[in-house]
Design an enzyme around this catalytic site. Structure first.
Site, PDB file in Angstrom:
ATOM      1  N   ALA A 123       0.765  -1.216   0.492  1.00  0.00           N
ATOM      2  CA  ALA A 123      -0.169   0.271   0.241  1.00  0.00           C
ATOM      3  C   ALA A 123       0.791   0.982  -0.230  1.00  0.00           C
ATOM      4  O   ALA A 123       0.701   2.454  -0.191  1.00  0.00           O
ATOM      5  CB  ALA A 123      -1.069   0.200   0.812  1.00  0.00           C
ATOM      6  N   CYS A 136       9.530  -5.623  -7.529  1.00  0.00           N
ATOM      7  CA  CYS A 136       9.581  -6.127  -8.762  1.00  0.00           C
ATOM      8  C   CYS A 136      10.258  -8.185  -9.143  1.00  0.00           C
ATOM      9  O   CYS A 136      10.706  -8.220  -7.767  1.00  0.00           O
ATOM     10  CB  CYS A 136      10.518  -5.614 -10.312  1.00  0.00           C
ATOM     11  SG  CYS A 136      10.355  -3.938 -10.049  1.00  0.00           S
ATOM     12  N   GLU A 176      11.821  -9.776 -10.419  1.00  0.00           N
ATOM     13  CA  GLU A 176      13.261  -9.932 -11.042  1.00  0.00           C
ATOM     14  C   GLU A 176      13.757  -9.244  -9.865  1.00  0.00           C
ATOM     15  O   GLU A 176      14.177 -10.820  -9.921  1.00  0.00           O
ATOM     16  CB  GLU A 176      13.541  -8.463 -12.117  1.00  0.00           C
ATOM     17  CG  GLU A 176      12.720  -8.938 -13.418  1.00  0.00           C
ATOM     18  CD  GLU A 176      11.294  -7.605 -13.394  1.00  0.00           C
ATOM     19  OE1 GLU A 176      11.095  -7.995 -11.724  1.00  0.00           O
ATOM     20  OE2 GLU A 176      11.514  -6.981 -14.446  1.00  0.00           O
TER      21      GLU A 176
END
Ligand code: THU
Length: 159
Positions: free
Chosen positions: A66, A73, A75
């Protein structure tokens, strides 16, 4: 004054059928990872799979928060996890995919700047190029090294 050009060599595949089995499997693993994504805010379910030199595959997916910057990410989840579980084993390849509402992304998924920087660190740490497969349902783009995605990158060197 001097002007110079930088060129990047990108390989485009129109289907996973053009790839070796190990990379087909890696791409499938990236798609599988999309199902573990936690993306209630963007609804962009990203998945990444890294192939280690020992043949192991590690998956990761984006994990949102939030408080936006606190998310991570796919990756970096995959790379940091791989490097923390196998601190002596180089990563040889990564596949990145995404789906939205269960539909695979049409275009190749390119890593963001922070992920490029993190992947570069892993590449330099092990002195081993990381092949990057950026996966879309209609085409796949591949570069032989993360350096191709981050030219003129920062390096701490004595001058
Ligand atoms: N995202 C990834 O996980 N990988 C990418 O290559 C691009 C973006 C995530 C971050 C955020 O959770 C969502 O996708 C939308 O930007």
């Amino acid at each position: 004054m001097n002007r110079f050009n930088l060129t990047v060599s990108v390989t485009e595949y129109n289907s996973t059928e053009e790839l070796d089995d190990r990379y087909k499997d890696l791409i499938q693993a990236a798609y599988d990872a999309c199902s573990t994504s936690y993306a209630p805010f963007s609804k962009f379910n990203a998945g990444a799979a890294v192939l280690l030199e020992n043949g192991e595959t590690i998956k990761g997916s984006n994990q949102e928060n939030a408080a936006y910057p606190s998310g991570l990410c796919a990756e970096r989840v995959a790379v940091f996890y791989a490097n923390s579980v196998y601190p002596d084993t180089p990563i040889t390849a990564i596949a990145i995919a995404a789906s939205v509402s269960g539909t695979p992304n049409k275009d190749p998924v390119y890593p963001c700047g922070s992920c490029r920087q993190s992947l570069l660190q892993s590449e330099r740490r092990f002195r081993k190029n990381i092949r990057v497969f950026m996966v879309g349902s209609e085409k796949i783009h591949m570069v032989e090294s993360i350096k191709d995605l981050l030219p003129l990158s920062f390096e701490m060197k004595e001058s």
